[in-house]
Design a protein around this motif. Sequence first.
Motif, PDB file in Angstrom:
ATOM      1  N   LEU A 183      -2.210  80.042  77.962  1.00 37.38           N
ATOM      2  CA  LEU A 183      -1.807  80.941  76.882  1.00 37.38           C
ATOM      3  C   LEU A 183      -2.943  81.899  76.534  1.00 37.38           C
ATOM      4  CD1 LEU A 183       0.209  78.439  74.684  1.00 37.38           C
ATOM      5  CD2 LEU A 183       1.130  80.463  75.829  1.00 37.38           C
ATOM      6  N   CYS A 184      -4.166  81.383  76.496  1.00 38.32           N
ATOM      7  CA  CYS A 184      -5.327  82.247  76.223  1.00 38.32           C
ATOM      8  C   CYS A 184      -5.511  83.282  77.328  1.00 38.32           C
ATOM      9  CB  CYS A 184      -6.594  81.407  76.081  1.00 38.32           C
ATOM     10  SG  CYS A 184      -6.660  80.440  74.559  1.00 38.32           S
ATOM     11  N   ILE A 227      -3.253  84.461  79.620  1.00 37.55           N
ATOM     12  CA  ILE A 227      -2.192  85.464  79.748  1.00 37.55           C
ATOM     13  C   ILE A 227      -2.173  86.425  78.557  1.00 37.55           C
ATOM     14  CG2 ILE A 227      -0.339  84.082  78.740  1.00 37.55           C
ATOM     15  CD1 ILE A 227       1.538  85.216  80.884  1.00 37.55           C
ATOM     16  N   SER A 228      -2.518  85.925  77.369  1.00 35.12           N
ATOM     17  CA  SER A 228      -2.489  86.770  76.168  1.00 35.12           C
ATOM     18  C   SER A 228      -3.802  87.526  75.965  1.00 35.12           C
ATOM     19  CB  SER A 228      -2.218  85.914  74.932  1.00 35.12           C
ATOM     20  OG  SER A 228      -3.321  85.064  74.667  1.00 35.12           O
ATOM     21  N   TYR A 246       3.992  85.733  67.656  1.00 39.26           N
ATOM     22  CA  TYR A 246       3.038  86.154  68.691  1.00 39.26           C
ATOM     23  C   TYR A 246       2.933  85.083  69.771  1.00 39.26           C
ATOM     24  CZ  TYR A 246      -1.398  87.333  70.923  1.00 39.26           C
ATOM     25  OH  TYR A 246      -2.369  87.625  71.851  1.00 39.26           O
ATOM     26  N   TRP A 247       2.654  83.844  69.361  1.00 38.36           N
ATOM     27  CA  TRP A 247       2.482  82.778  70.344  1.00 38.36           C
ATOM     28  C   TRP A 247       3.799  82.360  70.969  1.00 38.36           C
ATOM     29  CZ3 TRP A 247      -1.773  82.561  72.630  1.00 38.36           C
ATOM     30  CH2 TRP A 247      -2.975  82.799  71.972  1.00 38.36           C
ATOM     31  N   TRP A 250       4.393  84.327  74.116  1.00 42.07           N
ATOM     32  CA  TRP A 250       3.570  83.870  75.230  1.00 42.07           C
ATOM     33  C   TRP A 250       4.015  82.497  75.728  1.00 42.07           C
ATOM     34  CZ3 TRP A 250       1.501  87.652  77.510  1.00 42.07           C
ATOM     35  CH2 TRP A 250       0.982  88.744  76.801  1.00 42.07           C
ATOM     36  N   ALA A 261       6.814  82.981  78.082  1.00 41.76           N
ATOM     37  CA  ALA A 261       6.384  83.473  79.394  1.00 41.76           C
ATOM     38  C   ALA A 261       5.735  82.370  80.221  1.00 41.76           C
ATOM     39  CB  ALA A 261       5.411  84.640  79.213  1.00 41.76           C
ATOM     40  N   VAL A 262       4.845  81.600  79.613  1.00 40.54           N
ATOM     41  CA  VAL A 262       4.104  80.575  80.357  1.00 40.54           C
ATOM     42  C   VAL A 262       5.007  79.413  80.761  1.00 40.54           C
ATOM     43  CG1 VAL A 262       2.292  78.823  80.124  1.00 40.54           C
ATOM     44  CG2 VAL A 262       1.847  81.173  79.415  1.00 40.54           C
ATOM     45  N   HIS A 280      12.891  83.667  75.708  1.00 41.42           N
ATOM     46  CA  HIS A 280      12.270  83.946  74.409  1.00 41.42           C
ATOM     47  C   HIS A 280      13.212  83.612  73.260  1.00 41.42           C
ATOM     48  CE1 HIS A 280       9.378  85.736  71.718  1.00 41.42           C
ATOM     49  NE2 HIS A 280      10.331  86.468  71.181  1.00 41.42           N
TER      50      HIS A 280
END
Length: 102
Positions: A39-40, A42-43, A66-67, A70, A73-74, A79
């Motif tokens: 997550l860190c 990709i974001s 916000y998270w 992500w 996506a991960v 979504h």
Amino acid sequence: MLKAAHQAHEHQDPPPITALIPQARREQGLTQRELADLLCEISQNDSLTREEVSRWERGKRIPGPYWRAWISAVLDVPHAEVDRAAVIERECRRTRNEDHSP
């Protein structure tokens, strides 16, 4: 896509986010630390820790929009499904709080 979540989507709402995240994470073969690191990465935001992922999974915190984007996506979960799972967790919290009020 997350098998259990896909089946839940066909028949009912997804599980609360406290169940969705660990289930999807395990299906991807990730630890909490690996999920936080991805997550860190990709974001491009290094503020997330394994401890925060743990808080999400234990229901101590609900990830914000916000998270959630992500996470979607991960973990390869739609979504809208992640957002709905967060709403379901909030509804569960509200119900638990009402059950414990005098």
